[in-house]
Scaffold this motif. Sequence first.
Motif, mmCIF file in Angstrom:
data_model
loop_
_atom_site.group_PDB
_atom_site.id
_atom_site.type_symbol
_atom_site.label_atom_id
_atom_site.label_comp_id
_atom_site.label_asym_id
_atom_site.label_seq_id
_atom_site.Cartn_x
_atom_site.Cartn_y
_atom_site.Cartn_z
ATOM 1 N N TYR A 210 37.283 -35.915 -20.710
ATOM 2 C CA TYR A 210 38.507 -35.978 -20.025
ATOM 3 C C TYR A 210 39.277 -34.776 -20.738
ATOM 4 C CZ TYR A 210 36.636 -40.014 -18.431
ATOM 5 O OH TYR A 210 35.959 -41.107 -17.686
ATOM 6 N N THR A 211 39.051 -34.260 -22.007
ATOM 7 C CA THR A 211 39.716 -32.981 -22.242
ATOM 8 C C THR A 211 39.477 -31.841 -21.563
ATOM 9 O OG1 THR A 211 39.419 -33.911 -24.586
ATOM 10 C CG2 THR A 211 40.210 -31.798 -24.374
ATOM 11 N N ALA A 212 38.084 -31.635 -21.173
ATOM 12 C CA ALA A 212 37.680 -30.649 -20.410
ATOM 13 C C ALA A 212 38.201 -30.744 -18.818
ATOM 14 C CB ALA A 212 36.066 -30.810 -20.191
ATOM 15 N N LEU A 213 38.229 -32.002 -18.331
ATOM 16 C CA LEU A 213 38.881 -32.313 -17.042
ATOM 17 C C LEU A 213 40.547 -31.785 -17.083
ATOM 18 C CD1 LEU A 213 37.310 -35.470 -15.633
ATOM 19 C CD2 LEU A 213 37.299 -33.275 -14.684
ATOM 20 N N SER A 214 41.086 -32.087 -18.248
ATOM 21 C CA SER A 214 42.579 -31.773 -18.577
ATOM 22 C C SER A 214 42.841 -30.265 -18.412
ATOM 23 C CB SER A 214 42.906 -32.198 -19.660
ATOM 24 O OG SER A 214 43.069 -33.690 -19.680
ATOM 25 N N LEU A 215 41.974 -29.553 -19.059
ATOM 26 C CA LEU A 215 41.930 -28.120 -19.081
ATOM 27 C C LEU A 215 41.714 -27.487 -17.673
ATOM 28 C CD1 LEU A 215 42.679 -25.564 -20.614
ATOM 29 C CD2 LEU A 215 40.336 -25.415 -21.324
ATOM 30 N N LEU A 216 40.921 -28.157 -16.974
ATOM 31 C CA LEU A 216 40.386 -27.697 -15.676
ATOM 32 C C LEU A 216 41.651 -27.790 -14.899
ATOM 33 C CD1 LEU A 216 38.365 -26.572 -13.761
ATOM 34 C CD2 LEU A 216 37.476 -28.900 -13.370
ATOM 35 N N SER A 217 42.257 -29.158 -15.040
ATOM 36 C CA SER A 217 43.456 -29.359 -14.203
ATOM 37 C C SER A 217 44.655 -28.347 -14.491
ATOM 38 C CB SER A 217 43.760 -30.640 -14.532
ATOM 39 O OG SER A 217 45.010 -30.991 -13.934
ATOM 40 N N ARG A 218 44.889 -28.030 -15.702
ATOM 41 C CA ARG A 218 45.971 -27.346 -16.154
ATOM 42 C C ARG A 218 45.718 -25.924 -15.965
ATOM 43 N NH1 ARG A 218 47.948 -26.915 -22.293
ATOM 44 N NH2 ARG A 218 48.413 -29.175 -21.987
ATOM 45 N N ALA A 219 44.592 -25.174 -16.196
ATOM 46 C CA ALA A 219 44.132 -23.856 -15.807
ATOM 47 C C ALA A 219 44.204 -23.606 -14.497
ATOM 48 C CB ALA A 219 43.006 -23.305 -16.514
ATOM 49 N N SER A 220 43.525 -24.370 -13.614
ATOM 50 C CA SER A 220 43.617 -24.263 -12.067
ATOM 51 C C SER A 220 44.696 -24.119 -11.478
ATOM 52 C CB SER A 220 42.644 -25.178 -11.584
ATOM 53 O OG SER A 220 41.337 -25.053 -12.091
ATOM 54 N N LEU A 221 45.739 -25.023 -12.141
ATOM 55 C CA LEU A 221 47.164 -25.019 -11.662
ATOM 56 C C LEU A 221 47.890 -23.570 -11.983
ATOM 57 C CD1 LEU A 221 49.123 -26.901 -10.399
ATOM 58 C CD2 LEU A 221 50.072 -27.666 -12.450
ATOM 59 N N TYR A 222 47.863 -23.320 -13.106
ATOM 60 C CA TYR A 222 48.556 -21.950 -13.600
ATOM 61 C C TYR A 222 47.863 -20.903 -12.665
ATOM 62 C CZ TYR A 222 50.241 -23.388 -17.956
ATOM 63 O OH TYR A 222 51.201 -24.065 -18.878
ATOM 64 N N ALA A 223 46.564 -20.621 -12.470
ATOM 65 C CA ALA A 223 45.999 -19.736 -11.650
ATOM 66 C C ALA A 223 46.445 -19.558 -10.003
ATOM 67 C CB ALA A 223 44.541 -19.844 -11.705
ATOM 68 N N ALA A 224 46.555 -21.046 -9.488
ATOM 69 C CA ALA A 224 46.999 -21.292 -8.097
ATOM 70 C C ALA A 224 48.651 -20.818 -8.086
ATOM 71 C CB ALA A 224 47.070 -22.833 -7.879
ATOM 72 N N SER A 225 49.333 -21.064 -9.215
ATOM 73 C CA SER A 225 50.799 -20.926 -9.183
ATOM 74 C C SER A 225 50.826 -19.068 -9.017
ATOM 75 C CB SER A 225 51.562 -21.213 -10.448
ATOM 76 O OG SER A 225 51.453 -22.701 -10.249
ATOM 77 N N ILE A 226 50.133 -18.427 -9.938
ATOM 78 C CA ILE A 226 50.138 -16.925 -9.929
ATOM 79 C C ILE A 226 49.972 -16.219 -8.718
ATOM 80 C CG2 ILE A 226 49.054 -15.143 -11.416
ATOM 81 C CD1 ILE A 226 48.889 -16.939 -13.876
ATOM 82 N N GLY A 227 48.778 -16.960 -8.032
ATOM 83 C CA GLY A 227 48.511 -16.499 -6.802
ATOM 84 C C GLY A 227 49.463 -16.744 -5.683
ATOM 85 N N LYS A 228 50.235 -17.635 -5.774
ATOM 86 C CA LYS A 228 51.260 -18.066 -4.787
ATOM 87 C C LYS A 228 52.500 -17.404 -4.951
ATOM 88 C CE LYS A 228 53.425 -21.954 -2.383
ATOM 89 N NZ LYS A 228 53.001 -21.606 -1.432
ATOM 90 N N PHE A 229 53.018 -17.174 -6.222
ATOM 91 C CA PHE A 229 54.267 -16.777 -6.735
ATOM 92 C C PHE A 229 54.204 -15.102 -7.050
ATOM 93 C CE2 PHE A 229 54.442 -21.460 -7.033
ATOM 94 C CZ PHE A 229 55.590 -21.485 -5.925
ATOM 95 N N GLY A 230 53.034 -14.650 -7.674
ATOM 96 C CA GLY A 230 52.927 -13.594 -8.084
ATOM 97 C C GLY A 230 52.377 -12.565 -7.308
ATOM 98 N N GLN A 231 52.143 -11.232 -7.985
ATOM 99 C CA GLN A 231 51.271 -10.151 -7.094
ATOM 100 C C GLN A 231 50.271 -9.893 -8.099
ATOM 101 O OE1 GLN A 231 53.880 -6.645 -6.480
ATOM 102 N NE2 GLN A 231 55.323 -7.586 -7.718
ATOM 103 N N VAL A 232 49.321 -9.287 -7.270
ATOM 104 C CA VAL A 232 48.162 -8.546 -8.018
ATOM 105 C C VAL A 232 48.522 -7.074 -8.353
ATOM 106 C CG1 VAL A 232 45.724 -7.905 -7.593
ATOM 107 C CG2 VAL A 232 46.480 -9.921 -6.833
ATOM 108 N N GLN A 233 48.437 -6.700 -9.824
ATOM 109 C CA GLN A 233 48.610 -5.208 -10.013
ATOM 110 C C GLN A 233 47.412 -4.789 -10.811
ATOM 111 O OE1 GLN A 233 52.986 -4.839 -11.347
ATOM 112 N NE2 GLN A 233 52.859 -7.197 -11.218
ATOM 113 N N ALA A 234 47.427 -3.634 -11.048
ATOM 114 C CA ALA A 234 46.706 -2.733 -12.043
ATOM 115 C C ALA A 234 45.082 -3.317 -11.584
ATOM 116 C CB ALA A 234 46.900 -3.107 -13.263
ATOM 117 N N ASN A 235 44.951 -3.201 -10.434
ATOM 118 C CA ASN A 235 43.551 -3.288 -9.895
ATOM 119 C C ASN A 235 43.020 -4.607 -10.280
ATOM 120 O OD1 ASN A 235 43.189 -0.658 -8.645
ATOM 121 N ND2 ASN A 235 42.916 0.153 -10.512
ATOM 122 N N GLY A 236 43.901 -5.522 -10.362
ATOM 123 C CA GLY A 236 43.455 -6.907 -10.514
ATOM 124 C C GLY A 236 43.491 -7.310 -12.044
ATOM 125 N N LEU A 237 43.933 -6.476 -12.851
ATOM 126 C CA LEU A 237 43.779 -6.761 -14.387
ATOM 127 C C LEU A 237 44.897 -8.238 -14.554
ATOM 128 C CD1 LEU A 237 43.894 -3.640 -16.263
ATOM 129 C CD2 LEU A 237 41.925 -5.235 -15.925
#
Length: 585
Positions: A210-237
């Motif tokens: 459940y610790t692993a599921l919790s990090l999967l839940s949090r990290a994936s949410l962060y990545a989704a937010s960055i993709g939705k509200f941010g922009q890709v720069q520096a060739n994806g860095l």
Amino acid sequence: MKSKIIAAILGLSVLASCESQLTKTPDFISEEVVFEDKNLTEAYVSNIYQDMLFIHTTGEGNLDMGMIPAAGAEHINFADWQTPNTTYRRAYTAAAGAGPLNYWGYNSIRDINFLLENIGSSQSLDEDYILQKTNEARFLRAYAYFQMVIRFGGVPLITRVQNIDDPEEELYPKRATEQEIYEFIQSELEDILVTMPDKKTGASGRVDKYTALSLLSRASLYAASIGKFGQVQANGLVGIAPGEVENFYQTSYNASKEIIESGMFALYDKHQDKVTNFTQLFLDEGNSEVIFAEVFEPVIKGHSYDNLGTPAGFLATWNSNYPVLYDMVELFDFVDGRKGTDISRSDLVATKSWDIDDFFGKRDPRFRASVFYPESEWQGSLAYFHSSTTYTNSEGNRVTATSGTLSRNGVAWPAAAHARNVRNTALLLRKKLDESNTEPISGRSGQDFYVFRYAETLLNFAEAAFYLGKTGEALDALNQLRERAGMPLLTEATEDNIRQERQVELAFESQRFWDLIRWRIAPQYLDKVRTKGLVFNYDMDEDRYVITLKNAESQERTFGPERFYLPISQDLIADNPNLEQNPGY
């Protein structure tokens, strides 16, 4: 390197004479045998856990425990010289680097990679134990990469032990893209979940399913937010491809839902009084809400939270170290449905007085469990935060006193509170303090730090569900939290109330700073902002307070769009010239 780590864990034999010191071979434990002994293996893994950044405990007397809340404008530390306050006062440039927010976790990653490359060859450890330790190590490596990716975006992805004779491109690796780091975290967690048993050990400080599921839940949410509200720069860095947003939201949703449907966890709801219940959530350790905690024990592995946080006027020797910003208070609504911002700042003037129970006491019970305000009850007494007292004296004149002791209804009343309580914001952090610790000593507090708790799972679920179009499920998750808190239920889920509920529920838990960044709204709250505190002047005749605003900090906060990522220090780039700097620096 590994031999030195093991020696540090186990200690060296101290020899009686200079002669024996010069002639005896040092009693190091060879790295070749570490994973042939269960005790040595446990010591090795424990060392990795110890080095993980679950919460900052550095600084004199653990002063840095407030690091991320200070950066996120939730509370500050008492004095500008304290390191957490430099997170928002310093300049962020290529030359200055990331400063106290820096985390470059490759020492831990090397130790983890060494374990992963060698434990499988053990002739002594059984297969189930090897698998357990392998899974723990892979989680901790994923967590270390998560701590780096939220700071820098893409970083070098190193999954094997580097050796001095490796090719130059391996010794000096380039940065992977931010998306590749998030995909690595996701794939590692999904892979270990297949073989992790369905049992709970996280509350005792050991990684489980459940610790692993919790990090999967949090990290994936962060990545989704960055993709939705941010922009890709520096060739994806930095940045996440918009086409991957839905996949990341779905992964977060699925991981959260698996935790919810497991039945292993529930919101803590042991006490009928809502303030007491939310208070005890953080003191009743190992309860039904705790998914994973960094475990502390007085003396053995204690911290100084109570000594630092207790208001002046009680028996803490340091005290009053976490002034809460009024900007944060305004997020907490009232139990009768009023918004926290319904009290206009323009009404906080010297010509108007307030009933303190209405102003603070009728707010969200989570606020009352989290913040000290005037006349908060504590350890059988009251905590005071007023700068003066106005009253009618025996001669019939209205006078204002700023020192000495008065009588209020026959009970001693200080004309003004202790200077430490009023200096910054006249509000102090209460959340997680232990009221039973009546004489707190530095290093002797033992409250665990909850890295993941079930309330966050519901918040992650609500946010992911909302952006996936499952608004009914999002609303239900939010209302579970509000019902537990004793707040009016919502009638719809919106982006605004999802974000507000998260900031209120997880206030002062080292989350808001990163949330504001991933939502790409940090400049709204952290740039060209002069945060506020309050001044309380007590009117004894009316039993009311005149409440006015003051500047809580010595200067405006700054947070330009480049700060969505921290600068990589010039020292790191000098060590590895293949590291590219982040945009804007």
